[in-house]
Design a protein around this motif. Structure first.
Motif, mmCIF file in Angstrom:
data_model
loop_
_atom_site.group_PDB
_atom_site.id
_atom_site.type_symbol
_atom_site.label_atom_id
_atom_site.label_comp_id
_atom_site.label_asym_id
_atom_site.label_seq_id
_atom_site.Cartn_x
_atom_site.Cartn_y
_atom_site.Cartn_z
ATOM 1 N N LEU A 66 0.853 -1.179 0.000
ATOM 2 C CA LEU A 66 0.000 0.000 0.000
ATOM 3 C C LEU A 66 0.895 1.236 0.000
ATOM 4 O O LEU A 66 1.898 1.276 0.706
ATOM 5 C CB LEU A 66 -0.884 0.025 1.252
ATOM 6 C CG LEU A 66 -1.785 -1.176 1.480
ATOM 7 C CD1 LEU A 66 -2.495 -1.040 2.816
ATOM 8 C CD2 LEU A 66 -2.775 -1.336 0.343
ATOM 9 N N LEU A 67 0.540 2.195 -0.788
ATOM 10 C CA LEU A 67 1.249 3.469 -0.795
ATOM 11 C C LEU A 67 0.327 4.490 -0.144
ATOM 12 O O LEU A 67 -0.598 4.999 -0.769
ATOM 13 C CB LEU A 67 1.604 3.883 -2.231
ATOM 14 C CG LEU A 67 2.509 2.895 -2.966
ATOM 15 C CD1 LEU A 67 2.706 3.326 -4.413
ATOM 16 C CD2 LEU A 67 3.850 2.757 -2.263
ATOM 17 N N LEU A 68 0.563 4.742 1.118
ATOM 18 C CA LEU A 68 -0.317 5.612 1.897
ATOM 19 C C LEU A 68 0.150 7.056 1.838
ATOM 20 O O LEU A 68 1.337 7.332 1.727
ATOM 21 C CB LEU A 68 -0.351 5.140 3.350
ATOM 22 C CG LEU A 68 -0.820 3.707 3.576
ATOM 23 C CD1 LEU A 68 -0.711 3.352 5.049
ATOM 24 C CD2 LEU A 68 -2.245 3.512 3.074
ATOM 25 N N GLN A 69 -0.822 7.943 1.937
ATOM 26 C CA GLN A 69 -0.525 9.361 2.029
ATOM 27 C C GLN A 69 -1.085 9.867 3.347
ATOM 28 O O GLN A 69 -2.084 9.345 3.844
ATOM 29 C CB GLN A 69 -1.163 10.113 0.862
ATOM 30 C CG GLN A 69 -0.636 9.664 -0.485
ATOM 31 C CD GLN A 69 -1.415 10.264 -1.636
ATOM 32 O OE1 GLN A 69 -2.080 11.272 -1.480
ATOM 33 N NE2 GLN A 69 -1.330 9.634 -2.787
ATOM 34 N N SER A 70 -0.450 10.870 3.900
ATOM 35 C CA SER A 70 -0.924 11.424 5.157
ATOM 36 C C SER A 70 -2.379 11.834 5.016
ATOM 37 O O SER A 70 -2.764 12.473 4.042
ATOM 38 C CB SER A 70 -0.076 12.629 5.550
ATOM 39 O OG SER A 70 -0.455 13.081 6.824
ATOM 40 N N GLY A 71 -3.191 11.420 5.970
ATOM 41 C CA GLY A 71 -4.613 11.763 5.947
ATOM 42 C C GLY A 71 -5.488 10.702 5.317
ATOM 43 O O GLY A 71 -6.710 10.818 5.330
ATOM 44 N N ASP A 72 -4.894 9.627 4.758
ATOM 45 C CA ASP A 72 -5.699 8.559 4.183
ATOM 46 C C ASP A 72 -6.589 7.940 5.244
ATOM 47 O O ASP A 72 -6.226 7.885 6.422
ATOM 48 C CB ASP A 72 -4.808 7.457 3.588
ATOM 49 C CG ASP A 72 -4.330 7.786 2.189
ATOM 50 O OD1 ASP A 72 -4.804 8.782 1.607
ATOM 51 O OD2 ASP A 72 -3.475 7.039 1.679
ATOM 52 N N GLU A 73 -7.742 7.455 4.813
ATOM 53 C CA GLU A 73 -8.660 6.774 5.708
ATOM 54 C C GLU A 73 -8.589 5.282 5.473
ATOM 55 O O GLU A 73 -8.642 4.814 4.344
ATOM 56 C CB GLU A 73 -10.105 7.251 5.482
ATOM 57 C CG GLU A 73 -10.350 8.642 5.961
ATOM 58 C CD GLU A 73 -11.811 9.057 5.810
ATOM 59 O OE1 GLU A 73 -12.195 10.025 6.464
ATOM 60 O OE2 GLU A 73 -12.562 8.418 5.042
ATOM 61 N N ILE A 74 -8.469 4.545 6.574
ATOM 62 C CA ILE A 74 -8.471 3.100 6.554
ATOM 63 C C ILE A 74 -9.733 2.673 7.299
ATOM 64 O O ILE A 74 -9.907 3.024 8.465
ATOM 65 C CB ILE A 74 -7.240 2.516 7.313
ATOM 66 C CG1 ILE A 74 -5.948 3.240 6.944
ATOM 67 C CG2 ILE A 74 -7.172 1.023 7.165
ATOM 68 C CD1 ILE A 74 -5.514 3.126 5.527
ATOM 69 N N ALA A 75 -10.615 1.929 6.651
ATOM 70 C CA ALA A 75 -11.854 1.510 7.288
ATOM 71 C C ALA A 75 -11.798 0.025 7.619
ATOM 72 O O ALA A 75 -11.372 -0.787 6.804
ATOM 73 C CB ALA A 75 -13.050 1.809 6.384
ATOM 74 N N ILE A 76 -12.237 -0.296 8.823
ATOM 75 C CA ILE A 76 -12.334 -1.692 9.268
ATOM 76 C C ILE A 76 -13.831 -2.003 9.343
ATOM 77 O O ILE A 76 -14.542 -1.493 10.216
ATOM 78 C CB ILE A 76 -11.688 -1.884 10.661
ATOM 79 C CG1 ILE A 76 -10.279 -1.292 10.717
ATOM 80 C CG2 ILE A 76 -11.711 -3.355 11.056
ATOM 81 C CD1 ILE A 76 -9.294 -1.902 9.762
ATOM 82 N N ILE A 77 -14.297 -2.830 8.404
ATOM 83 C CA ILE A 77 -15.734 -3.072 8.271
ATOM 84 C C ILE A 77 -16.010 -4.560 8.474
ATOM 85 O O ILE A 77 -15.667 -5.375 7.611
ATOM 86 C CB ILE A 77 -16.227 -2.634 6.873
ATOM 87 C CG1 ILE A 77 -15.769 -1.206 6.581
ATOM 88 C CG2 ILE A 77 -17.743 -2.787 6.767
ATOM 89 C CD1 ILE A 77 -15.898 -0.800 5.146
ATOM 90 N N PRO A 78 -16.635 -4.926 9.583
ATOM 91 C CA PRO A 78 -16.999 -6.334 9.784
ATOM 92 C C PRO A 78 -18.122 -6.728 8.827
ATOM 93 O O PRO A 78 -18.802 -5.869 8.287
ATOM 94 C CB PRO A 78 -17.492 -6.389 11.232
ATOM 95 C CG PRO A 78 -16.954 -5.155 11.860
ATOM 96 C CD PRO A 78 -16.884 -4.136 10.763
ATOM 97 N N PRO A 79 -18.307 -8.034 8.628
ATOM 98 C CA PRO A 79 -19.368 -8.471 7.724
ATOM 99 C C PRO A 79 -20.736 -8.045 8.247
ATOM 100 O O PRO A 79 -20.961 -7.963 9.448
ATOM 101 C CB PRO A 79 -19.237 -9.994 7.718
ATOM 102 C CG PRO A 79 -18.537 -10.323 8.995
ATOM 103 C CD PRO A 79 -17.653 -9.147 9.293
ATOM 104 N N ILE A 80 -21.618 -7.747 7.322
ATOM 105 C CA ILE A 80 -22.976 -7.373 7.677
ATOM 106 C C ILE A 80 -23.821 -8.618 7.636
ATOM 107 O O ILE A 80 -23.883 -9.303 6.613
ATOM 108 C CB ILE A 80 -23.534 -6.330 6.663
ATOM 109 C CG1 ILE A 80 -22.586 -5.150 6.528
ATOM 110 C CG2 ILE A 80 -24.928 -5.896 7.052
ATOM 111 C CD1 ILE A 80 -22.351 -4.351 7.785
ATOM 112 N N SER A 81 -24.451 -8.946 8.760
ATOM 113 C CA SER A 81 -25.340 -10.100 8.737
ATOM 114 C C SER A 81 -26.754 -9.610 8.487
ATOM 115 O O SER A 81 -27.145 -8.549 8.945
ATOM 116 C CB SER A 81 -25.248 -10.849 10.070
ATOM 117 O OG SER A 81 -25.628 -10.016 11.123
ATOM 118 N N GLY A 82 -27.470 -10.375 7.744
ATOM 119 C CA GLY A 82 -28.837 -9.968 7.432
ATOM 120 C C GLY A 82 -29.660 -11.185 7.082
ATOM 121 O O GLY A 82 -29.171 -12.292 7.010
ATOM 122 N N GLY A 83 -30.935 -10.935 6.864
ATOM 123 C CA GLY A 83 -31.757 -12.093 6.529
ATOM 124 C C GLY A 83 -33.040 -11.644 5.904
ATOM 125 O O GLY A 83 -33.336 -10.529 5.675
#
Length: 83
Positions: A66-83
């Motif tokens: 990954l080539l990151l730049q200052s201020g980049d956003e990293i999102a940690i998104i767990p799986p969405i459960s649904g039905g």
């Protein structure tokens, strides 16, 4: 310095919605996850279930560089459960 955003279960585990962390500009995706997990060991429980996004683009937790730049956003998104 990048901003890590936590959603759903990852926010519950960490107890926060976001934080800024300092990481190298060039870092492998898995190394970045390990940095985050070191700060929040409870995230290890959902490591294989999360979706990881950098600048709103999905990234697999692998060895791609990954080539990151200052201020980049990293999102940690767990799986969405649904039905």
């Amino acid at each position: 310095v990048v901003e890590v955003l936590y959603f759903a279960e990852s926010a519950e585990i960490t107890g926060i919605r976001s934080e800024t962390i300092s990481v190298p500009q060039e870092i492998k995706a898995l190394q970045l996850w390990n940095e985050i997990e070191t700060r929040h060991p409870g995230l290890a429980d959902i490591r294989n279930q999360v979706i990881f996004a950098v600048r709103q683009e999905y990234v697999e937790l692998g060895h791609q560089l990954l080539l990151l730049q200052s201020g980049d956003e990293i999102a940690i998104i767990p799986p969405i459960s649904g039905g």
